[in-house]
Design a protein around this motif. Structure first.
Motif, short mmCIF file in Angstrom:
data_model
loop_
_atom_site.label_atom_id
_atom_site.label_comp_id
_atom_site.label_asym_id
_atom_site.label_seq_id
_atom_site.Cartn_x
_atom_site.Cartn_y
_atom_site.Cartn_z
N PRO A 150 1.77 9.27 7.75
CA PRO A 150 1.79 8.60 6.45
C PRO A 150 1.69 9.62 5.32
CG PRO A 150 -0.38 8.33 7.46
CD PRO A 150 0.48 9.09 8.42
N PHE A 151 2.45 9.39 4.26
CA PHE A 151 2.43 10.23 3.06
C PHE A 151 1.95 9.38 1.90
CE2 PHE A 151 5.07 12.73 5.71
CZ PHE A 151 5.26 13.97 5.14
N ALA A 152 1.44 10.00 0.86
CA ALA A 152 1.04 9.27 -0.34
C ALA A 152 2.26 8.55 -0.91
CB ALA A 152 0.48 10.23 -1.38
N GLU A 153 2.06 7.34 -1.42
CA GLU A 153 3.20 6.58 -1.94
C GLU A 153 3.81 7.24 -3.17
OE1 GLU A 153 2.34 2.57 -3.13
OE2 GLU A 153 0.62 3.17 -4.33
N PHE B 40 10.34 12.59 -0.25
CA PHE B 40 11.46 11.82 0.29
C PHE B 40 12.65 11.78 -0.67
CE2 PHE B 40 8.48 8.87 2.95
CZ PHE B 40 7.96 9.98 3.59
N GLU B 41 12.48 12.28 -1.89
CA GLU B 41 13.56 12.27 -2.87
C GLU B 41 14.69 13.17 -2.44
OE1 GLU B 41 11.93 13.14 -6.73
OE2 GLU B 41 10.83 11.25 -6.78
N PRO B 42 15.93 12.87 -2.77
CA PRO B 42 16.36 11.89 -3.76
C PRO B 42 16.45 10.45 -3.24
CG PRO B 42 18.26 13.07 -2.96
CD PRO B 42 17.06 13.68 -2.30
N SER B 43 16.12 10.23 -1.97
CA SER B 43 16.14 8.87 -1.44
C SER B 43 15.06 8.04 -2.12
CB SER B 43 15.88 8.89 0.07
OG SER B 43 15.78 7.58 0.58
N ALA B 44 15.34 6.78 -2.34
CA ALA B 44 14.36 5.87 -2.93
C ALA B 44 13.60 5.09 -1.84
CB ALA B 44 15.05 4.89 -3.87
N LYS B 45 13.88 5.38 -0.59
CA LYS B 45 13.26 4.66 0.52
C LYS B 45 11.81 5.11 0.72
CE LYS B 45 16.91 2.38 1.48
NZ LYS B 45 17.74 1.94 2.47
N ASP B 46 11.04 4.26 1.37
CA ASP B 46 9.64 4.54 1.65
C ASP B 46 9.44 5.22 2.99
OD1 ASP B 46 8.83 3.45 -0.75
OD2 ASP B 46 8.43 1.48 0.10
N PHE B 47 10.51 5.68 3.61
CA PHE B 47 10.41 6.32 4.92
C PHE B 47 11.44 7.43 5.04
CE2 PHE B 47 13.69 3.18 5.28
CZ PHE B 47 14.67 3.81 6.02
N GLY C 85 12.19 13.10 16.15
CA GLY C 85 11.11 14.05 16.00
C GLY C 85 9.92 13.48 15.26
N GLY C 86 10.17 12.43 14.47
CA GLY C 86 9.05 11.85 13.74
C GLY C 86 9.44 10.70 12.85
N ILE C 87 8.46 9.90 12.53
CA ILE C 87 8.58 8.81 11.57
C ILE C 87 7.61 9.14 10.44
CG2 ILE C 87 8.32 6.34 11.19
CD1 ILE C 87 10.50 7.05 13.27
N LEU C 88 8.13 9.32 9.26
CA LEU C 88 7.35 9.67 8.09
C LEU C 88 7.50 8.52 7.09
CD1 LEU C 88 8.85 13.26 7.77
CD2 LEU C 88 7.00 12.52 9.26
N PHE C 89 6.39 8.06 6.53
CA PHE C 89 6.48 6.90 5.64
C PHE C 89 5.44 6.97 4.54
CE2 PHE C 89 3.61 5.95 9.05
CZ PHE C 89 2.56 5.27 8.46
N LYS C 90 5.75 6.30 3.43
CA LYS C 90 4.84 6.26 2.29
C LYS C 90 3.75 5.22 2.52
CE LYS C 90 8.22 7.70 -1.14
NZ LYS C 90 8.91 7.35 -2.40
N SER C 91 2.57 5.52 1.99
CA SER C 91 1.42 4.65 2.16
C SER C 91 0.57 4.72 0.89
CB SER C 91 0.60 5.14 3.36
OG SER C 91 -0.64 4.50 3.43
N LYS C 92 -0.04 3.59 0.52
CA LYS C 92 -0.92 3.58 -0.65
C LYS C 92 -2.11 4.50 -0.46
CE LYS C 92 0.44 -0.92 -2.05
NZ LYS C 92 0.34 -2.13 -2.64
N ASP C 93 -2.62 4.59 0.77
CA ASP C 93 -3.78 5.42 1.08
C ASP C 93 -3.60 6.01 2.48
OD1 ASP C 93 -6.24 6.54 1.71
OD2 ASP C 93 -7.38 4.93 0.73
N PRO C 94 -2.97 7.19 2.58
CA PRO C 94 -2.72 7.78 3.90
C PRO C 94 -3.98 7.97 4.74
CG PRO C 94 -1.47 8.94 2.23
CD PRO C 94 -2.40 8.01 1.50
#
Length: 125
Positions: free
Chosen positions: A57-60, A65-72, A8-17
């Motif tokens: 993209p989400f703000a880093e 995304f918690e409790p996961s420590a992943k960036d995606f 359904g989607g790929i969501l990931f952290k980014s320094k500047d979405p």
């Protein structure tokens, strides 16, 4: 019971979405908004039905995304979220919240074996 029907989607952290959205729009032609972009497709079993896959993209610094420590986080499409949630409870899968319903679908968050947060989505197409 069919559990996952697709991504359904790929969501990931980014320094500047916003900059990330602009870069993908400029260089790869994605039609982005502040929420990323949606890729529309048709179901192979019934081409009259549309589906979407979200890229966002989400703000880093997001806590989403918690409790996961992943960036995606991967969002999986499902057919019947209530039935799947009951089955996952019986299988002792870690369920992080309760089902939330919006005008575009129902959502539930779980953890996989390695603690990656997963978003389950039953779309309202």
């Amino acid at each position: 019971m069919k559990k996952v029907t697709g991504i359904g989607g790929i969501l990931f952290k980014s320094k500047d979405p916003n900059a990330m959205n602009d870069w993908y729009k400029t260089h790869l032609g994605l039609e982005t908004s502040p929420y990323g972009t949606s890729f529309e497709w048709r179901e192979s079993e019934d081409p009259s039905k549309k589906g979407i896959t979200q890229w966002a993209p989400f703000a880093e610094t997001t806590k989403y995304f918690e409790p996961s420590a992943k960036d995606f986080m991967i969002n999986y499409r499902v057919d019947n979220l209530e039935a799947l949630a009951e089955e996952l409870k019986k299988e002792n899968v870690t369920i992080l919240d309760t089902i939330e319903t919006y005008d575009y679908g129902k959502f539930l968050h779980i953890l996989d074996l390695e603690g990656n947060k997963i978003q389950l989505w039953e779309p309202i197409d």
